[in-house]
Scaffold this motif. Structure first.
Motif, PDB file in Angstrom:
ATOM      1  N   GLY A 119       0.832  -1.191   0.000  1.00  0.00           N
ATOM      2  CA  GLY A 119       0.000   0.000   0.000  1.00  0.00           C
ATOM      3  C   GLY A 119       0.866   1.240   0.000  1.00  0.00           C
ATOM      4  O   GLY A 119       2.072   1.173   0.232  1.00  0.00           O
ATOM      5  N   SER A 120       0.247   2.383  -0.251  1.00  0.00           N
ATOM      6  CA  SER A 120       1.017   3.623  -0.292  1.00  0.00           C
ATOM      7  C   SER A 120       0.058   4.798  -0.195  1.00  0.00           C
ATOM      8  O   SER A 120      -1.139   4.631   0.030  1.00  0.00           O
ATOM      9  N   CYS A 121       0.598   5.984  -0.384  1.00  0.00           N
ATOM     10  CA  CYS A 121      -0.214   7.191  -0.468  1.00  0.00           C
ATOM     11  C   CYS A 121       0.471   8.114  -1.453  1.00  0.00           C
ATOM     12  O   CYS A 121       1.516   7.787  -2.007  1.00  0.00           O
ATOM     13  N   GLY A 122      -0.138   9.263  -1.707  1.00  0.00           N
ATOM     14  CA  GLY A 122       0.497  10.206  -2.606  1.00  0.00           C
ATOM     15  C   GLY A 122      -0.308  10.451  -3.864  1.00  0.00           C
ATOM     16  O   GLY A 122      -1.479  10.077  -3.971  1.00  0.00           O
ATOM     17  N   ALA A 123       0.348  11.074  -4.830  1.00  0.00           N
ATOM     18  CA  ALA A 123      -0.359  11.505  -6.043  1.00  0.00           C
ATOM     19  C   ALA A 123      -0.812  10.327  -6.893  1.00  0.00           C
ATOM     20  O   ALA A 123      -1.865  10.386  -7.537  1.00  0.00           O
ATOM     21  N   CYS A 124      -0.045   9.270  -6.920  1.00  0.00           N
ATOM     22  CA  CYS A 124      -0.392   8.112  -7.744  1.00  0.00           C
ATOM     23  C   CYS A 124      -1.629   7.416  -7.204  1.00  0.00           C
ATOM     24  O   CYS A 124      -1.874   7.373  -6.000  1.00  0.00           O
ATOM     25  N   ARG A 125      -2.429   6.813  -8.103  1.00  0.00           N
ATOM     26  CA  ARG A 125      -3.626   6.092  -7.673  1.00  0.00           C
ATOM     27  C   ARG A 125      -3.303   4.835  -6.878  1.00  0.00           C
ATOM     28  O   ARG A 125      -4.188   4.158  -6.377  1.00  0.00           O
ATOM     29  N   PHE A 126      -2.021   4.531  -6.788  1.00  0.00           N
ATOM     30  CA  PHE A 126      -1.595   3.445  -5.917  1.00  0.00           C
ATOM     31  C   PHE A 126      -2.124   3.674  -4.495  1.00  0.00           C
ATOM     32  O   PHE A 126      -2.416   2.734  -3.772  1.00  0.00           O
ATOM     33  N   GLY A 127      -2.249   4.938  -4.111  1.00  0.00           N
ATOM     34  CA  GLY A 127      -2.758   5.273  -2.789  1.00  0.00           C
ATOM     35  C   GLY A 127      -4.232   4.953  -2.610  1.00  0.00           C
ATOM     36  O   GLY A 127      -4.735   4.917  -1.487  1.00  0.00           O
ATOM     37  N   GLN A 128      -4.948   4.705  -3.730  1.00  0.00           N
ATOM     38  CA  GLN A 128      -6.369   4.370  -3.657  1.00  0.00           C
ATOM     39  C   GLN A 128      -6.644   2.908  -4.026  1.00  0.00           C
ATOM     40  O   GLN A 128      -7.793   2.521  -4.254  1.00  0.00           O
ATOM     41  N   TYR A 129      -5.581   2.114  -4.122  1.00  0.00           N
ATOM     42  CA  TYR A 129      -5.770   0.706  -4.477  1.00  0.00           C
ATOM     43  C   TYR A 129      -6.733   0.012  -3.515  1.00  0.00           C
ATOM     44  O   TYR A 129      -7.549  -0.806  -3.918  1.00  0.00           O
ATOM     45  N   HIS A 130      -6.614   0.335  -2.232  1.00  0.00           N
ATOM     46  CA  HIS A 130      -7.433  -0.357  -1.247  1.00  0.00           C
ATOM     47  C   HIS A 130      -8.917  -0.130  -1.506  1.00  0.00           C
ATOM     48  O   HIS A 130      -9.745  -1.021  -1.275  1.00  0.00           O
ATOM     49  N   GLN A 131      -9.266   1.063  -2.028  1.00  0.00           N
ATOM     50  CA  GLN A 131     -10.665   1.338  -2.325  1.00  0.00           C
ATOM     51  C   GLN A 131     -11.149   0.506  -3.513  1.00  0.00           C
ATOM     52  O   GLN A 131     -12.282   0.019  -3.518  1.00  0.00           O
ATOM     53  N   SER A 132     -10.280   0.332  -4.513  1.00  0.00           N
ATOM     54  CA  SER A 132     -10.647  -0.497  -5.664  1.00  0.00           C
ATOM     55  C   SER A 132     -10.810  -1.956  -5.263  1.00  0.00           C
ATOM     56  O   SER A 132     -11.752  -2.629  -5.692  1.00  0.00           O
ATOM     57  N   TYR A 133      -9.890  -2.438  -4.436  1.00  0.00           N
ATOM     58  CA  TYR A 133     -10.006  -3.813  -3.944  1.00  0.00           C
ATOM     59  C   TYR A 133     -11.305  -3.996  -3.153  1.00  0.00           C
ATOM     60  O   TYR A 133     -12.037  -4.972  -3.350  1.00  0.00           O
ATOM     61  N   GLU A 134     -11.574  -3.050  -2.269  1.00  0.00           N
ATOM     62  CA  GLU A 134     -12.762  -3.151  -1.430  1.00  0.00           C
ATOM     63  C   GLU A 134     -14.028  -3.135  -2.274  1.00  0.00           C
ATOM     64  O   GLU A 134     -14.957  -3.934  -2.064  1.00  0.00           O
ATOM     65  N   LEU A 135     -14.098  -2.218  -3.251  1.00  0.00           N
ATOM     66  CA  LEU A 135     -15.265  -2.124  -4.132  1.00  0.00           C
ATOM     67  C   LEU A 135     -15.430  -3.412  -4.934  1.00  0.00           C
ATOM     68  O   LEU A 135     -16.549  -3.927  -5.086  1.00  0.00           O
ATOM     69  N   ALA A 136     -14.319  -3.944  -5.450  1.00  0.00           N
ATOM     70  CA  ALA A 136     -14.378  -5.171  -6.237  1.00  0.00           C
ATOM     71  C   ALA A 136     -14.874  -6.342  -5.400  1.00  0.00           C
ATOM     72  O   ALA A 136     -15.700  -7.150  -5.858  1.00  0.00           O
ATOM     73  N   LEU A 137     -14.386  -6.457  -4.168  1.00  0.00           N
ATOM     74  CA  LEU A 137     -14.815  -7.549  -3.292  1.00  0.00           C
ATOM     75  C   LEU A 137     -16.290  -7.422  -2.939  1.00  0.00           C
ATOM     76  O   LEU A 137     -17.038  -8.416  -2.932  1.00  0.00           O
ATOM     77  N   ARG A 138     -16.715  -6.203  -2.667  1.00  0.00           N
ATOM     78  CA  ARG A 138     -18.118  -5.983  -2.307  1.00  0.00           C
ATOM     79  C   ARG A 138     -19.038  -6.304  -3.489  1.00  0.00           C
ATOM     80  O   ARG A 138     -20.086  -6.933  -3.325  1.00  0.00           O
ATOM     81  N   ASN A 139     -18.647  -5.880  -4.688  1.00  0.00           N
ATOM     82  CA  ASN A 139     -19.462  -6.148  -5.872  1.00  0.00           C
ATOM     83  C   ASN A 139     -19.445  -7.613  -6.280  1.00  0.00           C
ATOM     84  O   ASN A 139     -20.259  -8.044  -7.092  1.00  0.00           O
ATOM     85  N   SER A 140     -18.519  -8.371  -5.720  1.00  0.00           N
ATOM     86  CA  SER A 140     -18.437  -9.802  -6.028  1.00  0.00           C
ATOM     87  C   SER A 140     -19.029 -10.658  -4.912  1.00  0.00           C
ATOM     88  O   SER A 140     -18.907 -11.888  -4.950  1.00  0.00           O
ATOM     89  N   GLY A 141     -19.638 -10.018  -3.915  1.00  0.00           N
ATOM     90  CA  GLY A 141     -20.216 -10.765  -2.806  1.00  0.00           C
ATOM     91  C   GLY A 141     -19.186 -11.318  -1.850  1.00  0.00           C
ATOM     92  O   GLY A 141     -19.454 -12.276  -1.125  1.00  0.00           O
ATOM     93  N   LEU A 142     -17.991 -10.718  -1.835  1.00  0.00           N
ATOM     94  CA  LEU A 142     -16.898 -11.212  -0.986  1.00  0.00           C
ATOM     95  C   LEU A 142     -16.424 -10.112  -0.036  1.00  0.00           C
ATOM     96  O   LEU A 142     -15.240 -10.004   0.285  1.00  0.00           O
ATOM     97  N   GLU A 143     -17.373  -9.287   0.426  1.00  0.00           N
ATOM     98  CA  GLU A 143     -16.997  -8.147   1.257  1.00  0.00           C
ATOM     99  C   GLU A 143     -16.372  -8.543   2.590  1.00  0.00           C
ATOM    100  O   GLU A 143     -15.728  -7.728   3.253  1.00  0.00           O
TER     101      GLU A 143
END
Length: 511
Positions: A119-143
């Motif tokens: 994980g990370s933070c900063g200008a790169c969207r790498f800092g928002q990876y956790h949100q993409s993972y979370e959204l993907a898991l939730r939309n797949s019924g694996l929240e």
């Protein structure tokens, strides 16, 4: 005329505010029944990281290499505006979990697996990876699935996951040494494979070498926190293994008189590191097109992260109390880091490429890119391109950038100024969307064609300058078969291609 009935306040849907993702802890009691999933790097380092995790009493499994199907899944279940590395990695995880859910119930998947990534933070969207993972898991019924993002700039993170996986200093050092060793193997592999006489021999040797290294990391002595620091810095355990690996490479016969352009890979971390669909299999494609690939080392990236951390202390020296002391200590750590890499490199006969010096890269990039703009690889992308060109390390630079990636867009813009200053620098910026392979590779092929001409011209000039003929060089090599081994070190004599350097070297030896 009818009028609408006002909606009563009590009937309005409640607003659901965003809450930061907090997975339930991974406990020590679960260690025997839970498998740690990880991936996203090249297969060599993933295999050795698996050994590091297993040696600590954990069960570990490597995710399969991401595919175009994973890209489509990632776009479907997560943010459509994310960059393609995010789509590939989220889709890769979701598809793996869906496959497992068909074999066992989703509830069992949530119990038996956890996902570990950076994980990370900063200008790169790498800092928002956790949100993409979370959204993907939730939309797949694996929240309820547990994922843990570890900071890439911390050595001791044992409190991140719970006591099931102790990400302590000894484990972190094991991961660091795994990166050192596999970077060296990968570098030598890419130098040897384009010139191997027996097709497939290099790949077989690499697989044997990685398994030898896997066993070494699995069986390495377990030390306490600070004892492990001293042991890793002083032990001959790993240098001995790297010498054994070098001996395996010695069995490979090569023909370095094959004239091939050297292509330096740069770009976004994931795309330049992974080998597969996420970057259009660019490494193997370049080799198939007749090039030698100079891969991007993870070690260089981590050296850059060290430099970034030290820049703050440079800025605050004389202003913030203790900044000069911290800068001095940081410089010492960076020197130890480079010395450790070089020690392992010497065990490989100094055959893999050396580490470019970060301060040199910063100085080269300074007229074109501010060193404090640190999204992605920041000024290092520009510095590496100039460094490879000036030092004759490569005939061509191939930069891999995710579609709409802000940090890489900035570096590509800065490279316009570099090309203005160095018009003979061959630069191929490829914008990777994941599903536009023909366009990207055809663009690369146009630049590669010129690189091939440049490599041949360099070779012809080496023959003319040295005063030897190709037949005489071949005869000398036949009389000295040791020079045909993969572990024979041909010195860098001012040429980017191995063939030209070999001609100049033979001319020196034959005098």
């Amino acid at each position: 005329m009818a009028t609408a009935t006002p909606e009563r306040v009590s009937e309005r849907p409640a607003t659901s505010h965003y809450r930061t993702y907090h997975p339930r802890p991974f406990t020590r009691a679960e260690r025997d029944s839970v498998t740690i999933l990880f991936g996203g790097l090249h297969w060599r380092v993933e295999r050795i990281l698996q050994a590091v995790l297993e040696s600590g009493g954990n069960q570990a499994e490597i995710l399969p290499v991401a595919t175009k199907d994973d890209l489509l899944t990632g776009r479907e279940v997560a943010d459509i505006g994310q960059c393609c590395p995010t789509s590939f990695t989220t889709g890769n995880l979701v598809n793996f979990l869906k496959t497992k859910s068909k074999q066992i119930r989703p509830e069992e998947v949530n119990k038996r697996y956890v996902y570990l990534t950076a994980g990370s933070c900063g200008a790169c969207r790498f800092g928002q990876y956790h949100q993409s993972y979370e959204l993907a898991l939730r939309n797949s019924g694996l929240e309820s699935f547990r994922m843990f993002l570890l900071a890439q700039d911390e050595l001791d993170q044992k409190a991140k996951m719970g006591d099931g996986f102790d990400m302590n200093l000894p484990v972190t050092l094991g991961c660091l040494w795994a990166i050192f060793c596999t970077d060296l193997i990968q570098d030598l592999e890419y130098q040897v494979r384009p010139y191997e006489v027996v097709s497939g021999q290099t790949e077989a040797v690499v697989k044997e070498s990685v398994e030898l290294l896997y066993q070494a990391f699995r069986d390495r002595p377990q030390k306490g926190t600070w004892q492990s620091v001293l042991w890793y810095l002083t032990t001959r355990y790993f240098t001995k293994v790297m010498r054994q690996i070098r001996a395996k490479f010695d069995a490979i016969e090569v023909d370095r008189l094959r004239v091939k352009p050297t292509v330096k890979i740069t770009g976004e971390f994931y795309l330049q590191t992974v080998e597969g669909d996420p970057n259009y299999n660019i490494h193997r494609w370049l080799e198939a097109e007749g090039a030698e690939v100079y891969p991007a080392g993870i070690t260089v990236w981590m050296d850059y992260l060290l430099r970034l951390g030290l820049q703050r202390f440079e800025d605050y020296s004389g202003i913030e109390k203790g900044a000069r002391l911290k800068l001095g200590l940081g410089r010492t750590v960076q020197a130890i880091y480079r010395a450790t890499f070089n020690r392992l490199r010497r065990a490989m006969g100094n055959l893999p490429h050396d580490l470019p010096h970060q301060l040199e890269l910063r100085k080269l990039a300074a007229p074109y890119f501010h060193s404090r703009l640190d999204g992605g690889e920041g000024d290092m992308l520009v510095g590496k391109a100039i460094w490879a060109h000036q030092k004759k390390k490569a005939h061509m630079i191939c930069e891999l950038s995710p579609y709409s990636c802000m940090p890489n867009t900035m570096s590509i813009g800065a490279m316009a100024g570099v090309i203005g200053k160095y018009p003979d620098l061959l630069y191929a910026p490829l914008e990777i969307k994941g599903d536009a392979e023909v366009h990207a590779l055809s663009r690369c092929q146009m630049i590669l064609t010129e690189a091939k001409k440049r490599a041949q011209r360099e070779f012809d000039e080496a023959l003319a300058r040295s005063g030897v003929t190709l037949d005489r060089v071949k005869a000398y090599l036949d009389a000295h078969p040791r020079m045909k081994r993969a572990t024979y070190r041909v010195p860098h004599l001012g040429c980017a291609g191995q063939a030209a350097n070999l001609v100049l070297h033979v001319a020196q030896k034959a005098r």
